[in-house]
Each structure stands twice: as C-alpha cells, then as structure tokens.
Design an enzyme around this catalytic site. Structure first.
Site, PDB file in Angstrom:
ATOM      1  N   ASP A 225      -4.939 -12.940   3.204  1.00 48.08           N
ATOM      2  CA  ASP A 225      -6.209 -12.370   3.668  1.00 48.08           C
ATOM      3  C   ASP A 225      -7.346 -12.617   2.671  1.00 48.08           C
ATOM      4  O   ASP A 225      -8.458 -12.121   2.868  1.00 48.08           O
ATOM      5  CB  ASP A 225      -6.081 -10.879   4.023  1.00 48.08           C
ATOM      6  CG  ASP A 225      -5.374 -10.055   2.969  1.00 48.08           C
ATOM      7  OD1 ASP A 225      -5.004 -10.604   1.910  1.00 48.08           O
ATOM      8  OD2 ASP A 225      -5.196  -8.840   3.201  1.00 48.08           O
TER       9      ASP A 225
ATOM     10  N   HIS B 223      -6.437  -7.014  -0.808  1.00 48.82           N
ATOM     11  CA  HIS B 223      -6.568  -5.573  -1.068  1.00 48.82           C
ATOM     12  C   HIS B 223      -5.727  -5.164  -2.272  1.00 48.82           C
ATOM     13  O   HIS B 223      -4.653  -5.707  -2.504  1.00 48.82           O
ATOM     14  CB  HIS B 223      -6.098  -4.777   0.156  1.00 48.82           C
ATOM     15  CG  HIS B 223      -6.795  -5.130   1.432  1.00 48.82           C
ATOM     16  ND1 HIS B 223      -6.293  -6.060   2.325  1.00 48.82           N
ATOM     17  CD2 HIS B 223      -7.967  -4.694   1.957  1.00 48.82           C
ATOM     18  CE1 HIS B 223      -7.114  -6.167   3.360  1.00 48.82           C
ATOM     19  NE2 HIS B 223      -8.145  -5.358   3.159  1.00 48.82           N
TER      20      HIS B 223
ATOM     21  N   ASP C 245      -2.858 -10.291  -2.847  1.00 43.99           N
ATOM     22  CA  ASP C 245      -3.449  -9.940  -1.553  1.00 43.99           C
ATOM     23  C   ASP C 245      -4.933  -9.603  -1.788  1.00 43.99           C
ATOM     24  O   ASP C 245      -5.340  -9.270  -2.899  1.00 43.99           O
ATOM     25  CB  ASP C 245      -2.708  -8.723  -0.988  1.00 43.99           C
ATOM     26  CG  ASP C 245      -3.151  -8.319   0.411  1.00 43.99           C
ATOM     27  OD1 ASP C 245      -2.482  -8.732   1.376  1.00 43.99           O
ATOM     28  OD2 ASP C 245      -4.169  -7.585   0.537  1.00 43.99           O
TER      29      ASP C 245
ATOM     30  N   HIS D  37       0.809  -1.230   0.000  1.00 41.40           N
ATOM     31  CA  HIS D  37       0.000   0.000   0.000  1.00 41.40           C
ATOM     32  C   HIS D  37       0.839   1.276   0.000  1.00 41.40           C
ATOM     33  O   HIS D  37       0.314   2.351  -0.293  1.00 41.40           O
ATOM     34  CB  HIS D  37      -0.939   0.039   1.209  1.00 41.40           C
ATOM     35  CG  HIS D  37      -2.017  -0.997   1.173  1.00 41.40           C
ATOM     36  ND1 HIS D  37      -2.954  -1.056   0.171  1.00 41.40           N
ATOM     37  CD2 HIS D  37      -2.302  -2.029   2.023  1.00 41.40           C
ATOM     38  CE1 HIS D  37      -3.782  -2.079   0.395  1.00 41.40           C
ATOM     39  NE2 HIS D  37      -3.405  -2.686   1.504  1.00 41.40           N
TER      40      HIS D  37
HETATM   41  C1  OKP Z   1      -3.181  -4.297   4.469  1.00 40.21           C
HETATM   42  B1  OKP Z   1      -2.900  -5.449   3.525  1.00 40.21           B
HETATM   43  C2  OKP Z   1     -10.557   0.496   8.270  1.00 40.21           C
HETATM   44  C3  OKP Z   1      -9.261  -0.205   8.496  1.00 40.21           C
HETATM   45  C4  OKP Z   1      -8.393  -0.118   7.294  1.00 40.21           C
HETATM   46  C5  OKP Z   1      -6.486  -1.206   6.384  1.00 40.21           C
HETATM   47  C6  OKP Z   1      -6.276  -2.533   5.747  1.00 40.21           C
HETATM   48  C7  OKP Z   1      -4.866  -2.697   5.301  1.00 40.21           C
HETATM   49  C8  OKP Z   1      -4.623  -4.058   4.711  1.00 40.21           C
HETATM   50  N1  OKP Z   1     -11.622  -0.086   9.013  1.00 40.21           N
HETATM   51  N2  OKP Z   1      -7.616  -1.266   7.236  1.00 40.21           N
HETATM   52  O1  OKP Z   1      -3.277  -5.239   2.199  1.00 40.21           O
HETATM   53  O2  OKP Z   1      -3.367  -6.715   3.964  1.00 40.21           O
HETATM   54 ZN    ZN Z   2      -4.525  -7.144   2.363  1.00 32.64          ZN
END
Ligand code: OKP
Ligand code: ZN
Length: 320
Positions: free
Chosen positions: A264, A177, A175, A139
């Site tokens: 995840d 996300h 991932d 990210h």
């Molecule tokens: C990181 B990776 C809002 C929380 C935001 C951020 C997630 C980051 C994921 N409720 N959470 O890509 O696994």
């Molecule tokens: Zn993630």
C-alpha cells in the site's frame, strides 16, 4: 462493508487481493496445520476465545451483517467479564474498521499458519520465504484487533523463530501504515527489534502510534525505531529511511529478519498517499536482502488490487 469516513463502503481488504497475488506467483504451497500453541505465544486465551465466537454471538444477539464495536474502554481498560457481545467488541478492539465476519477466524488462523510455515522453511535452511497472509496482522495486539488485523502474523513468526533457536530477531515493517500492534507486543523486549517505515501518524491512520519519539520501554528501551515519512514520499526519500532502518538492524546484531510487507506504499493505492512505483519494489527488497539474514516475509496491506500481484512479485524478485 466497512465504516470509512462516516459511511459504509465496500471493504478494502477483500479476497480479490489474494486471488490477484496467487495468479502472479510461480510456486505456491498450502501451509500445514501447526495448531494453536504457536499463536498462544502472542495472543491471550480470552482474546482467542472471543475471536472464535464473536460472529456467532453477534448472530445470536439478532444482528445481521458483520460484527463490530461501538463503545471503547479508553479510560481504565480492565479485564471485565461482561459477557455482552457489544462490550466484548469494545474490550478487544481499538477501531471500528475491522468487522468480524463468519469466516474471519478461519482466515486469520490459516494466515497465521502460513506465517508459521514460512518461518519453518527459513529455520530449515531456506534463505527467505513469503507468507501470503490475508487478513493482515500488524495492527492487532496481544488482546485486541483493529486495522483489518486479527492475529499478528509477523509477531507469531518472530516468536516461532525464537522458540526455534533464534536469539535476536529484527522486525522490519514496510507497510504504508505503522504496525502499532507489533510495536506494542514487543515494546518492552530487548531481544526483538521493531523498525517501521510508514506514513506520519500525524496525518495518517493509526494516528496514536508510530511517532518518532516512541523508542521502547524498560528492557526494550531503544529496540523500537519509527521512521515516519510525509505523504507523497517517493523512492529517493524512501531509500534514505530504509538505509537508516537497515543500519539499525545491523547494529542490533539480528540473527533473523521478519518483514511486514505492505504494497500500500504504491502510488496507485486507493487508500494511501505514497508515490512508489512497481519497479521500485525490487531495489527496496534487494537492499533488505543484502542484510544476508534468514528472512520471513508476511503480506500486510495493499489495496490497488489489480497491481497487487505484480507489486508483490517485484518485491520478491529482490530476494531471488
Ligand atoms: C491496514 B494495513 C478510515 C479507515 C481506516 C484502516 C486501514 C487499515 C490498514 N477511513 N482504515 O496496514 O494495510
Ligand atoms: Zn497498510
């Protein structure tokens, strides 16, 4: 603690993740120190200086707990040198879910070193190597943190591969996300393909990036491919998207593959909504391995901590 849905809750990205994976792996090596130069190929000096000093500046300002921002330069982001910790936290981040703790720099630095060690192993002839990075990296951009990420490990690996003689590097991000930082770093580059399979940002973090119409710009036009999937996605639909992504890697003519692996996508993950099972990770990885490319894999997310080690092991088995 992290700000989550309006409240402070225990940080999902905690050290127990790494402990669970370490216990599941057979052969583990500590990375040697390749220094800061390979990190500077990706990240700017002002950002790196900020990361190294942010927590002590936070403490010096009389704050307790971990540092995070509350004001962001959404309009007209300029390289102002305000020398105020709260301003710099806004300048160098894009969200409030990535607190900087006393040990953050060291952890991020050694995660990047692990990515460099894995890259070195692959450049030295290994077919595949896995870097157990924590915190994750996909990210964060060249000069901003976010999404639990501080140094972009997969980008650092890709640049090291190019410095080591590779000419066309494909990054595959699996991932849950979207890897918005990695996409941003290489958005105008024709020598690095970025392919990402992730939850549709219309419903999921990071919302503003990862949409299918983001295809790169300038010389990088066409060298970004986003394959968003709906919540609830299980193996058949996931494999179809993966096949599309793998074909793009073949068409690109990559001579090196860098994989951002997040577990995840697992059905039991507490913060996500896909429906992959532990046994699914082996055929997914096998399909990736069938590209036949030298492959560096970095650890991204995965928050079902008790299953993280077996999920990582199942994925790595596909390369065995
Ligand atoms: C990181 B990776 C809002 C929380 C935001 C951020 C997630 C980051 C994921 N409720 N959470 O890509 O696994
Ligand atoms: Zn993630």
């Amino acid at each position: 603690m992290e700000l989550h849905n309006g409240a402070y809750v225990p940080y999902a990205e905690h050290r127990g993740r790494m402990e669970n994976v370490l216990a599941a792996l057979e052969r583990v090596e500590a990375p040697r120190d390749c220094g800061i130069e390979p990190i500077r190929r990706v990240h700017g000096d002002a950002y790196l200086a900020f990361l190294q000093t942010a927590h002590e500046r936070w403490v010096a300002a009389g704050r307790s707990g971990d540092a995070h921002g509350y004001a962001w330069p959404v309009v007209g982001r300029r390289p102002l040198k305000l020398n105020r910790i709260d301003a710099d936290l806004g300048q160098f981040s894009f969200d409030a879910s990535s607190p900087i703790a006393a040990g953050t720099w060291d952890s991020a630095y050694w995660g990047a070193q692990a990515a460099l060690a894995a890259t070195g192993a692959v450049l030295g002839g290994d077919q595949a190597a896995f870097a157990l990075c924590r915190p994750p990296g996909h990210h964060c951009g060249a000069d901003y943190l976010g999404g639990y990420c501080f140094l972009n490990n997969i980008a650092i690996a890709a640049e090291a591969a190019i410095a080591g003689g590779k000419r066309r590097v494909a990054i595959l991000d699996v991932d849950y996300h979207h890897g918005n930082g990695t996409q941003d770093i290489f958005y105008d580059r024709s020598d690095v393909l970025f392919v990402s399979i992730h939850a549709d940002p219309a419903t999921d973090y990071p919302f503003f990036w990862g949409h299918a119409d983001e295809r790169g710009e300038g010389a990088g036009q066409g060298a970004t491919l986003n394959l968003p999937l709906p919540r609830g996605t299980a193996l058949p639909e996931y494999r179809a998207a993966l096949d599309t992504g793998l074909q793009a890697v073949r068409d690109f003519g990559a001579d090196m593959l860098c994989v951002s692996f997040g577990a995840d996508t697992f059905s039991g993950d507490p913060i996500t909504q896909f429906d992959l099972q532990t046994a699914d990770y082996t055929p997914i990885a096998r399909a990736i391995a069938e590209l036949g490319l030298p492959t560096v894999i970095t650890m991204e997310g995965g928050y079902a901590v008790d299953a993280l080690g077996i999920n990582v092991a199942a994925f790595l088995a596909g390369f065995g």
